[in-house]
Write a protein that holds these residues in place. Sequence first.
Motif, PDB file in Angstrom:
ATOM      1  N   SER A  85      37.991   4.847  18.438  1.00 56.68           N
ATOM      2  CA  SER A  85      36.798   4.395  19.171  1.00 56.68           C
ATOM      3  C   SER A  85      37.050   4.626  20.655  1.00 56.68           C
ATOM      4  CB  SER A  85      36.547   2.897  18.920  1.00 56.68           C
ATOM      5  OG  SER A  85      37.580   2.133  19.532  1.00 56.68           O
ATOM      6  N   MET A  87      37.091   2.283  22.842  1.00 53.98           N
ATOM      7  CA  MET A  87      37.991   1.227  23.317  1.00 53.98           C
ATOM      8  C   MET A  87      39.444   1.513  22.941  1.00 53.98           C
ATOM      9  SD  MET A  87      36.047  -0.269  25.222  1.00 53.98           S
ATOM     10  CE  MET A  87      37.496  -0.987  25.958  1.00 53.98           C
ATOM     11  N   PHE A 111      32.367  -2.030  31.957  1.00 52.67           N
ATOM     12  CA  PHE A 111      31.882  -2.439  30.639  1.00 52.67           C
ATOM     13  C   PHE A 111      32.710  -3.661  30.194  1.00 52.67           C
ATOM     14  CE2 PHE A 111      32.504  -1.538  25.930  1.00 52.67           C
ATOM     15  CZ  PHE A 111      31.299  -2.109  25.555  1.00 52.67           C
ATOM     16  N   CYS A 114      36.125  -3.129  28.587  1.00 51.98           N
ATOM     17  CA  CYS A 114      37.114  -2.564  29.527  1.00 51.98           C
ATOM     18  C   CYS A 114      37.650  -3.685  30.408  1.00 51.98           C
ATOM     19  CB  CYS A 114      36.486  -1.473  30.396  1.00 51.98           C
ATOM     20  SG  CYS A 114      35.992  -0.013  29.469  1.00 51.98           S
ATOM     21  N   GLU A 154      35.284   3.232  36.013  1.00 55.51           N
ATOM     22  CA  GLU A 154      34.215   3.944  35.318  1.00 55.51           C
ATOM     23  C   GLU A 154      33.523   4.749  36.402  1.00 55.51           C
ATOM     24  OE1 GLU A 154      31.739   1.071  33.264  1.00 55.51           O
ATOM     25  OE2 GLU A 154      33.449   0.321  32.136  1.00 55.51           O
ATOM     26  N   ASP A 183      37.207   6.251  32.988  1.00 59.75           N
ATOM     27  CA  ASP A 183      36.292   6.161  31.855  1.00 59.75           C
ATOM     28  C   ASP A 183      35.025   6.884  32.302  1.00 59.75           C
ATOM     29  OD1 ASP A 183      34.245   5.412  30.110  1.00 59.75           O
ATOM     30  OD2 ASP A 183      35.167   3.482  29.661  1.00 59.75           O
ATOM     31  N   PHE A 186      29.535   7.528  31.194  1.00 59.82           N
ATOM     32  CA  PHE A 186      28.179   7.674  31.733  1.00 59.82           C
ATOM     33  C   PHE A 186      27.968   9.033  32.397  1.00 59.82           C
ATOM     34  CE2 PHE A 186      25.707   3.610  31.542  1.00 59.82           C
ATOM     35  CZ  PHE A 186      26.557   2.987  30.640  1.00 59.82           C
ATOM     36  N   SER A 205      34.240   7.445  25.238  1.00 58.59           N
ATOM     37  CA  SER A 205      33.792   6.947  23.956  1.00 58.59           C
ATOM     38  C   SER A 205      33.007   8.105  23.346  1.00 58.59           C
ATOM     39  CB  SER A 205      32.880   5.727  24.134  1.00 58.59           C
ATOM     40  OG  SER A 205      32.152   5.523  22.935  1.00 58.59           O
ATOM     41  N   LYS A 208      29.311   7.873  21.997  1.00 56.63           N
ATOM     42  CA  LYS A 208      28.103   8.042  22.816  1.00 56.63           C
ATOM     43  C   LYS A 208      27.592   9.486  22.727  1.00 56.63           C
ATOM     44  CE  LYS A 208      28.795   3.748  24.069  1.00 56.63           C
ATOM     45  NZ  LYS A 208      29.565   3.163  22.963  1.00 56.63           N
ATOM     46  N   GLY A 218      34.164   6.828  17.766  1.00 49.25           N
ATOM     47  CA  GLY A 218      35.294   7.700  18.099  1.00 49.25           C
ATOM     48  C   GLY A 218      35.572   7.640  19.576  1.00 49.25           C
ATOM     49  N   LEU A 337      24.431   3.642  23.516  1.00 48.02           N
ATOM     50  CA  LEU A 337      23.797   4.544  24.491  1.00 48.02           C
ATOM     51  C   LEU A 337      24.221   5.970  24.173  1.00 48.02           C
ATOM     52  CD1 LEU A 337      26.068   5.483  26.962  1.00 48.02           C
ATOM     53  CD2 LEU A 337      25.999   3.021  27.211  1.00 48.02           C
TER      54      LEU A 337
HETATM   55  C1  LIG Z   1      31.778   2.721  29.675  1.00 51.79           C
HETATM   56  C2  LIG Z   1      32.173   2.483  28.255  1.00 51.79           C
HETATM   57  N1  LIG Z   1      33.465   2.618  27.903  1.00 51.79           N
HETATM   58  C3  LIG Z   1      33.873   2.397  26.636  1.00 51.79           C
HETATM   59  C4  LIG Z   1      32.967   2.012  25.659  1.00 51.79           C
HETATM   60  C5  LIG Z   1      33.488   1.719  24.274  1.00 51.79           C
HETATM   61  O1  LIG Z   1      33.208   2.682  23.357  1.00 51.79           O
HETATM   62  P1  LIG Z   1      33.323   2.414  21.761  1.00 51.79           P
HETATM   63  O2  LIG Z   1      32.173   1.543  21.405  1.00 51.79           O
HETATM   64  O3  LIG Z   1      33.286   3.769  21.162  1.00 51.79           O
HETATM   65  O4  LIG Z   1      34.618   1.717  21.530  1.00 51.79           O
HETATM   66  C6  LIG Z   1      31.620   1.869  25.984  1.00 51.79           C
HETATM   67  C7  LIG Z   1      30.660   1.433  24.935  1.00 51.79           C
HETATM   68  O5  LIG Z   1      29.553   1.022  25.209  1.00 51.79           O
HETATM   69  C8  LIG Z   1      31.211   2.095  27.313  1.00 51.79           C
HETATM   70  O6  LIG Z   1      29.915   1.957  27.671  1.00 51.79           O
END
Ligand SMILES: Cc1ncc(COP(=O)(O)O)c(C=O)c1O
Length: 393
Positions: A85, A87, A111, A114, A154, A183, A186, A205, A208, A218, A337
């Motif tokens: 994922s 995360m 997020f 994070c 981010e 990260d 976006f 991520s 997305k 993933g 998203l």
């Molecule tokens: C900026 C950001 N990082 C990480 C993630 C986590 O991704 P995942 O849900 O695939 O673990 C998200 C999920 O919304 C996110 O918006």
Amino acid sequence: MTKDWSPRTKSVHSGTRRSQYGEMSEAIFLTQGFVYDSAEQAEARFIESGPDEFIYARYGNPTVRMFEDRIAAIEGTEDAFATASGMAAVSGALTSMLKAGDHVVSAKALFGSCLYILEEILTRFGVDVTFVDGTDLDAWKAAVRDDTKAVFLESVSNPTLEVIDLKGVAEIAHAKGATVVVDNVFATPAFSKAAELGADVIVYSATKHIDGQGRCLGGVICGTKEFIRKTAEPYLKHTGGSLSPFNAWVMLKGLETMHLRCAAQAESALFIAEALEGHTKLDRTLYPYLDSHPQQAVAKEQMGAGGTVISLDIKGGKDAAFRFLNALDIVLISNNLGDSKSIATHPATTTHQRLSVEQRAELGITDGLIRMSVGLEDKADLLDDIRTALDAV
Ligand SMILES: Cc1ncc(COP(=O)(O)O)c(C=O)c1O
């Protein structure tokens, strides 16, 4: 061999490994283990595996490796490690390189998950974390120390869409020898210039925009061969955060259309943001490419487009925001998203619920804020849907 191709061509072809059958579409190697010709071969492979030699799917798998090679080629990094994922990618990138006593500087607009990793987990294991206003380069300069091991940000924050000057932060961090971990969800891999701007480790991520069609979780960590194979991989393969072969296959197929999807979604996002700016029911319309966005110039320099997400601050707080959400017809209420379906999220009561009222206020996450992920529907239909819902507020 693939380095002169444009990212769009790489998205379709890079990393492909064909079996003896010459299949057109990448094969799913849905296998946990691999069979050795002899005990000697097994022993040799555990000592050192070649690029097409696998041991166990938690360590690596041909379908996963195709995805890793393809995203690394698009991102412009030497290598990548795919995770279960987004995360797992964020926590794997940070935890694999840090130890007790290390210092990290992080942007505070993050997020929720994070923030949890930096605020709750790393500190529990003795890592010292300093949070700064990510848009203020002086704040980064003041916070980064001789013993700072990593900086984290981010590049576009979730959900207030602050854009951080990646090149500026990288220069400050590198002057002290710190690793820059970004990260970049976006910004999307389609519009990313993170590697050329100085990011050392770029995390996505894949849930997305890479899948982009709401199917699989993933993630992926992109970086140098040294970081990916010597730091990230040992940590992730032993702690179990690897991506499944089936999900890797979905991500590979997603990459083939990612540039087209992201370009169409970003074009619609800009169209909608421009059309809604100044609407009487809105306090703020946030989108990185809007003339009114405080970091528009940085966004234009470091992202090939403004991204696929806009944020709308609806006058009247939570009640007004909920009336708006409940009046939407095409746009769905959810918390993901980057999907082909447009999605509206109320961060204060969902993704950022665990933050205190004070933390949300500091980050600009008001009770009226809606994060809107713009999908692949017709942009005029979407604008109509949003305007009709605003009328209901
Ligand atoms: C900026 C950001 N990082 C990480 C993630 C986590 O991704 P995942 O849900 O695939 O673990 C998200 C999920 O919304 C996110 O918006």
